[in-house]
Structures are given as C-alpha cells and as structure tokens.
Design an enzyme around this catalytic site. Sequence first.
Site, PDB file in Angstrom:
ATOM      1  CE1 TYR A 131      13.694  25.802 -31.091  1.00 32.79           C
ATOM      2  CE2 TYR A 131      15.405  26.471 -29.550  1.00 32.79           C
ATOM      3  CZ  TYR A 131      14.069  26.307 -29.866  1.00 32.79           C
ATOM      4  OH  TYR A 131      13.104  26.641 -28.946  1.00 32.79           O
ATOM      5  CB  THR A 157      12.807  22.094 -31.022  1.00 32.48           C
ATOM      6  OG1 THR A 157      13.063  21.762 -29.650  1.00 32.48           O
ATOM      7  CG2 THR A 157      11.533  22.911 -31.101  1.00 32.48           C
ATOM      8  NE  ARG A 166       7.803  32.473 -28.748  1.00 32.77           N
ATOM      9  CZ  ARG A 166       8.847  31.681 -28.597  1.00 32.77           C
ATOM     10  NH1 ARG A 166       9.861  32.042 -27.810  1.00 32.77           N
ATOM     11  NH2 ARG A 166       8.911  30.511 -29.236  1.00 32.77           N
ATOM     12  CG  HIS A 258       7.796  25.878 -28.856  1.00 34.02           C
ATOM     13  ND1 HIS A 258       8.739  25.315 -29.681  1.00 34.02           N
ATOM     14  CD2 HIS A 258       8.475  26.763 -28.094  1.00 34.02           C
ATOM     15  CE1 HIS A 258       9.921  25.842 -29.437  1.00 34.02           C
ATOM     16  NE2 HIS A 258       9.786  26.728 -28.461  1.00 34.02           N
ATOM     17  N   GLY A 290       3.118  20.193 -22.338  1.00 33.72           N
ATOM     18  CA  GLY A 290       2.156  21.281 -22.484  1.00 33.72           C
ATOM     19  C   GLY A 290       1.040  21.234 -21.474  1.00 33.72           C
ATOM     20  N   GLY A 312       7.782  22.592 -18.156  1.00 31.29           N
ATOM     21  CA  GLY A 312       8.699  23.689 -18.419  1.00 31.29           C
ATOM     22  C   GLY A 312       8.574  24.808 -17.421  1.00 31.29           C
ATOM     23  NE  ARG A 313       4.725  29.406 -20.151  1.00 31.66           N
ATOM     24  CZ  ARG A 313       4.209  28.845 -21.264  1.00 31.66           C
ATOM     25  NH1 ARG A 313       3.750  27.597 -21.220  1.00 31.66           N
ATOM     26  NH2 ARG A 313       4.188  29.529 -22.398  1.00 31.66           N
TER      27      ARG A 313
END
Length: 363
Positions: A131, A157, A166, A258, A290, A312-313
Amino acid sequence: MPVAPLTLAGIERAAREQLPPEIWDFIEGGSGTERTAAANREMFGRHAFRPRTLVDVSVCTPAVDLLGTTLQLPVGIAPMAYHRLVHPDGETATARAAGKAGALLVAGIFASRTLEEIAAAATGPLWLQLYWLRRRDVLAALVERAEAAGFAALLLTVDAPRIGRRLRDLRNGFAVPPEIRAVNLDPDLMAASHRAGRGSSGIAEHAREQFDPTLTWADLGWLRERTRLPIVLKGVLTAEDARLAAEHGVDAVVVSNHGGRQLDGALPALAALPEVVDALPPHLPALLDGGVRGGADIALALALGARAVLVGRPAFWGLATGGEAGVSRVLDLLRDELEHTMALLGRPTAAHLDRTALAPWPL
C-alpha cells in the site's frame, strides 16, 4: 474414515465452524451492503462453456508464463494481511503450499511473518504487495528488503485511498489482536490497527493514519526509480486505467475490486476483465482477482483473457483448517477441477482457452 471436502465450499464450512466469529467476519466481510462481494461470484454464472469434441485431451497442461516465470498452476494466493490470525505458522505455511503447487504467492505488506522467513519457505514465485504509505522512507526500505530476499515483483494496491466501510468490522469493533503483528513494519506505525472501540475498526483507523490518499499516476515514477523489479497494479477495473498503466510502464495489472471490500457497487471483477484486456497491449498481462471458487472459474477467466487468477479467502479457509496441508488441499482441488474442465471442454492447454470457449448463459 471421513471423506475430505470435495469442493472449496466444504473447506469454507469447516473454516467457519472453527474460526471465532469476529475473525470470520474480518476475512469474509465486504463493504456496505456487500453487493459487489456477492456479484463477484454471480458473474461466473452468466457464462456457458462451448465444449469441442474429438480433441486429444489425454494430457491437459494449465501452465502459463507470467513476468518471466512459469506457473505450473495459473493461480496466485492474493495478498492478505495477518495469516497468523488463522494459523500459528502464518505466511510460511502458505508459501510452502504455494511452492509445492507451482503457484504464485503474493505476500502482503501487513504479513505476520518477516519477508525473509517467507522467502526462505517459498520454493515458487513470490511477489510483495504494497500500500502507498505516507512514509515513503518505509516503502523504500521494504522494496530494498524484498529485492534482497529474492522477491520477483512488487504489486501495488491502488484501489484503497481509504478503506471501504466494512460494516461487519464496525459492528464487531474489530482490531488486530495484540499477539498478531505486521512484523515487517515498525510497531509505532501499526499501533492504530490494534485499537478499536464500539462502532469502530482498527483497520479503518490505521488506514486513515497511514495510507496516502494523494497518490497519482505521477508518483509511480518514484517507485520505478527505486527498484529493478516488475511493478504490477492491483485494482484496475476500466479500460481508461488500463491504458494509463501501460503508458506509465507498468508490467502487469490485476483486475480487482478488492474482493468487494472497497467501493460497494463497483463492477464485478469478471465483468471488467474483457475491457481491461482489450485496452492493454498484447505483451502486458492481466490477472483476475475476485470470486474464483473452483477450477471451472479459472478456465472461464483464462478464456476471457486473464493470464492467471488470484484467490484470497479460499487460501485462508485452507490455512485455518489444516495449515500448510489445508492450503495444499485448496490448490490441489483447483488444479484437479481446472484440468477436468479443460479436458471436457476440449482445450488441453491454457493457450487453447480463448473467448470461443464461451457463450452467454441462455436466459
């Protein structure tokens, strides 16, 4: 003997049962109504495959070339912070599993293991995600360490001038537990991430303190002057930005929203992929990040022009349920499903996956 999970959904269920609710929400949550997070998955259902027959598919090879490296599996582990939130080995376990699978690991700037530890555990391609912090001296030091440790590229990113709203984290008052640290950065720089009260988020407070919202295309020159490594931009969703990335000498882009954690209502990544690919020069690869939850999803993304995908997850689900072996299980499932899809589709190599393999799903 119990049967191991046959899909990523089974690993997901096991991880949810195992993790504390506030950790699960931090991993799974999107921003706002989570409309974009859901749409990332839904977009895959809008495409149908056009299988070809009488093709020799006795051997299916999904390997691809990416920035001078061959990925035996066209998959990368997306940059995610604090792997030790879900397993004590953290990023080193993820690195070992990625290397065994011939996949890419993108280590996050907020990794909970040192860059040197991650590099020592990695046997496959390794990139570092950044970042853009207000402290450029900190960025420069990280770049220098990454080069010395053998990282092969930098992934910047660019879709987070501020952190998305969130709501799960806000409701939980989520903060990073004190025993889990972003060990590659000074503790004073990370202090806000460990503090949160009711209705606030340590992640959001830290981003407000440390992320530089003034970043523009002109600043990429500063980074280029400080590294010989390829620079990849993550967070590109439009043809306009794809063309600007090429004009500014970027080496690859990641089509990403993201994981639905930034602008709620942003384009699903898969929907944005074709226009980004079409706007890039042929030598400049695009990756998709994504919503990938299976090998058929990977085949679909490659057919639309992605060179590889990031997940990712699912990597966190595997890490939570089995450490290195759990991440390996995720990657093995993706490989098996991808090769199975390629065989039944009549496309024996990644190069055979193009838009002629797809049609709109009939309504």
